[in-house]
Design a protein around this motif. Structure first.
Motif, PDB file in Angstrom:
ATOM      1  N   ASP A 127      -4.781  -8.151  26.184  1.00  0.00           N
ATOM      2  CA  ASP A 127      -5.482  -8.974  27.028  1.00  0.00           C
ATOM      3  C   ASP A 127      -5.696  -9.075  28.586  1.00  0.00           C
ATOM      4  O   ASP A 127      -6.285  -9.952  28.848  1.00  0.00           O
ATOM      5  N   LEU A 129      -8.059  -6.941  31.571  1.00  0.00           N
ATOM      6  CA  LEU A 129      -9.465  -7.333  31.252  1.00  0.00           C
ATOM      7  C   LEU A 129      -9.832  -5.477  32.334  1.00  0.00           C
ATOM      8  O   LEU A 129      -9.405  -5.554  33.316  1.00  0.00           O
ATOM      9  N   GLN A 140     -17.807  -6.678  30.793  1.00  0.00           N
ATOM     10  CA  GLN A 140     -16.785  -7.053  30.541  1.00  0.00           C
ATOM     11  C   GLN A 140     -16.962  -5.202  29.553  1.00  0.00           C
ATOM     12  O   GLN A 140     -17.562  -5.926  28.686  1.00  0.00           O
ATOM     13  N   THR A 142     -13.460  -4.700  27.708  1.00  0.00           N
ATOM     14  CA  THR A 142     -12.497  -4.855  27.279  1.00  0.00           C
ATOM     15  C   THR A 142     -13.323  -5.819  26.212  1.00  0.00           C
ATOM     16  O   THR A 142     -13.691  -6.811  26.861  1.00  0.00           O
ATOM     17  N   ARG A 143     -12.268  -6.448  24.950  1.00  0.00           N
ATOM     18  CA  ARG A 143     -12.024  -7.600  24.684  1.00  0.00           C
ATOM     19  C   ARG A 143     -10.850  -8.141  24.387  1.00  0.00           C
ATOM     20  O   ARG A 143     -10.269  -6.950  23.718  1.00  0.00           O
ATOM     21  N   ASP A 144     -10.846  -9.247  24.272  1.00  0.00           N
ATOM     22  CA  ASP A 144      -9.254  -9.999  24.690  1.00  0.00           C
ATOM     23  C   ASP A 144      -8.956  -9.844  22.701  1.00  0.00           C
ATOM     24  O   ASP A 144      -9.689  -9.724  22.221  1.00  0.00           O
ATOM     25  N   HIS A 145      -7.871  -9.050  22.493  1.00  0.00           N
ATOM     26  CA  HIS A 145      -7.158  -9.598  21.243  1.00  0.00           C
ATOM     27  C   HIS A 145      -5.972 -10.763  21.166  1.00  0.00           C
ATOM     28  O   HIS A 145      -5.019 -10.693  21.900  1.00  0.00           O
ATOM     29  N   ASP A 168      -8.321   0.077  21.042  1.00  0.00           N
ATOM     30  CA  ASP A 168     -10.360   0.179  21.280  1.00  0.00           C
ATOM     31  C   ASP A 168     -10.000   1.373  21.982  1.00  0.00           C
ATOM     32  O   ASP A 168      -9.642   1.605  22.947  1.00  0.00           O
TER      33      ASP A 168
END
Length: 572
Positions: A127, A129, A140, A142-145, A168
């Motif tokens: 998570d 960023l 953004q 990146t995406r939150d895991h 990712d």
């Protein structure tokens, strides 16, 4: 005219009062010279959970470990191969070590960006960023895991969280003036996209000051909303200049290094002279070389010339050197670094003036059990050294073991070596079958079942069985199996029937390590290695014999005295 190189600037700001240990780590590393061209610049950020007792160590280790290992990978690897291999190896170590820590773990979210040539390569898990500011566009990357558990949000994907690492990967072109912002999940709920743009753009000449403005604004906003505002960190990277574009430049996947041509004794390559051709196979060529500058002898391994277009094999060939470099053991062949740039695709290993274990066994049929067990113990240490670095050898047999004039054992040939990964069973098995199975290979390679450390244990035990007896433990070679019915018919042939000097304890250990069912072998190789000590039964027999000797002596004295007493009665 000198080639224009990638140029960038960066700034950082970190907020963590002394009353709480920080759990985040960030870094930017800008190498020089050829390393900048081949490996690029690394910018990273990591963040562990606040409930982790070793959060600081977890965050710092992930960043330092990535930087150390990434810049140690072969210069002709592409970015994705290098970073992915490093992250998976780091994940495997972190996951295995976390089990030994009470109240903590080496789990951390991480975002690593590699800036090379005119591209950015982003590797992300967890998570943390990463944003890109290009002109007025704030995006953004990146995406939150994350997942919700009991009202708390935890990373659902992170470094060291599980044996299987899902990464990712984003590859994006660079433009001059691009700004990349790295921060942690703590900033959620504080600043809006417009705040970021305004605070960064207010003065981009000083990126440290821009990061400080972001930290102060985030703290203020967090205080207004009742958030904890003592764990903020910001890192900005700006692209100041891009290298010159080379539209006609060939792909760099293998560093533009051609496969060496067929070589013969006397031929020269990159300042090395061929002394002898040691091996020719469908996959590779192995030569004994002499460095014309230092006069040092070494072994050169290169892909077979006819395989120069088979990228799948070349990718693994490039992996071999890096895998061997990770292992530091006197019982495993070492990689040699050439002091000048290579012009062809190959790697060098130390030259060992010795003979293979197969030849040694034929030349020394009268060797004692102690000699053979000494070789077996050294070979077990070699395999243990590989396994400690999560490396499977997959080609352990007498032809790949060298013994020098001093009796030193060295394990060689890494054609089928593979990093042990949860999702890598199939790849490892297919690689071993492509290189070629031997009569010492574990049954699972022929039957398409999972392979792992216990597969190497089988091959090691089979090689030791051959060393002690001169034969194989089963009538049917495992590499010739076709069905699981064949597996059930395998019947172990006791080593004691072929070599009575083998103790029953050692025979039992060999029987277990050679069990056709992988799950029934020793759980740890160290348990099998322990059984290779000097035969304990013989030691106990010697102790018993030593204990019996005084009794026999005094029994003899008593018998003589009794005889003299009888004679004295008869002579009266």
């Amino acid at each position: 005219m000198a080639e224009q190189a990638l140029s960038l600037s960066y700034g950082q700001a970190f907020v963590a009062p002394e009353r709480r240990r920080h759990r985040s780590s960030m870094s930017v590393q800008v190498p020089e010279g050829n390393t900048l061209r081949s490996k690029g610049v690394c910018a990273l950020i990591s963040d562990s959970t606040w409930r982790n007792a070793i959060a600081k160590q977890a965050g710092d280790l992930s960043v330092r470990g990535f930087l150390a290992d990434y810049y140690s990978t072969p210069e002709h690897w592409d970015v994705k191969t290098s970073a992915t291999r490093v992250l998976r190896a780091l994940n495997s170590w972190s996951y295995s070590q976390s089990g030994y820590i009470e109240g903590g773990s080496y789990v951390s979210s991480m975002s690593a960006m590699v800036l090379r040539d005119r591209e950015a390569h982003l590797f992300h898990m967890g998570d943390t960023l990463v944003f890109r500011l290009r002109g007025a566009e704030f995006e953004q990357l990146t995406r939150d895991h994350v997942t919700d558990l009991g009202g708390y949000r935890y990373p659902s994907r992170a470094l060291g969280l599980d044996g299987n690492l899902d990464i990712d990967y984003v590859r994006t072109p660079l433009k001059q003036g691009d700004l990349f912002l790295f921060t942690t999940r703590a900033v959620r709920g504080t600043l809006m996209p417009s705040d970021y743009v305004q605070l960064i753009r207010s003065d981009v000449s000083d990126l440290d000051a821009a990061c400080e403005r972001l930290a102060e604004a985030a703290q203020t906003r967090a205080a207004e909303r009742g958030y904890g505002g003592d764990q903020f960190c910001f890192q900005l990277v700006r692209i100041d200049r891009l290298p010159e574009e080379e539209p006609d430049r060939p792909l760099r996947h293998y560093g533009n290094l051609p496969v060496p041509p067929e070589l013969s004794a006397g031929d020269r390559l990159d300042g090395l002279e061929v002394q002898a051709v040691l091996s020719k196979t469908a996959q590779a060529r192995v030569y004994r070389m002499r460095d014309l500058r230092s006069e040092r002898e070494m072994v050169l391994k290169a892909p077979s010339p006819e395989l120069s277009s088979r990228n799948a094999y070349l990718e693994h060939f490039l992996l071999q050197q890096w895998v061997v470099e990770r292992v530091n053991s006197p019982f495993v062949a070492r990689v040699v670094e050439l002091s000048r740039p290579r012009q062809h695709l190959y790697y060098l290993m130390e030259y060992i003036n010795g003979t293979t274990l197969a030849d040694w066994g034929h030349r020394h049929p009268q060797a004692s059990l102690a000699q053979r067990l000494d070789i077996a113990r050294q070979l077990a240490k070699a395999v243990q050294a590989l396994h400690r670095r999560d490396v499977l050898h997959q080609q352990i047999h007498p032809g790949n073991v060298l013994i020098d004039a001093h009796g030193q054992v060295v394990l060689t040939d890494f054609s089928a070596c593979h990093l042990r990964e949860v999702d890598g069973h199939k790849k490892a098995r297919e690689l071993a079958r492509q290189v070629g199975l031997s009569e010492h290979s574990a049954p699972e390679y022929a039957l398409d079942t999972d392979v792992g450390r216990r597969s190497d244990q089988y091959a090691l035990a089979s090689t030791i069985y051959w060393l002690l007896t001169g034969s194989l433990p089963y009538a049917q070679a495992p590499n010739q199996l076709r069905t699981h019915t064949d597996l059930e018919r395998m019947s172990y042939r006791s080593a004691r029937t072929r070599n009575p000097e083998v103790s029953s304890e050692l025979d039992d250990a060999l029987r277990r390590a050679l069990d056709p069912q992988r799950a029934l072998r020793f759980r740890r190789l160290a348990e099998f290695a322990y059984a290779l000590r000097e035969p304990r039964k013989a030691a106990r027999d010697d102790e018993g014999h030593a204990r019996r000797e005084p009794a026999i002596f005094w029994q003899g004295i008593a018998g003589i005295l009794l005889l003299l007493l009888l004679l004295s009665w008869l002579l009266k």
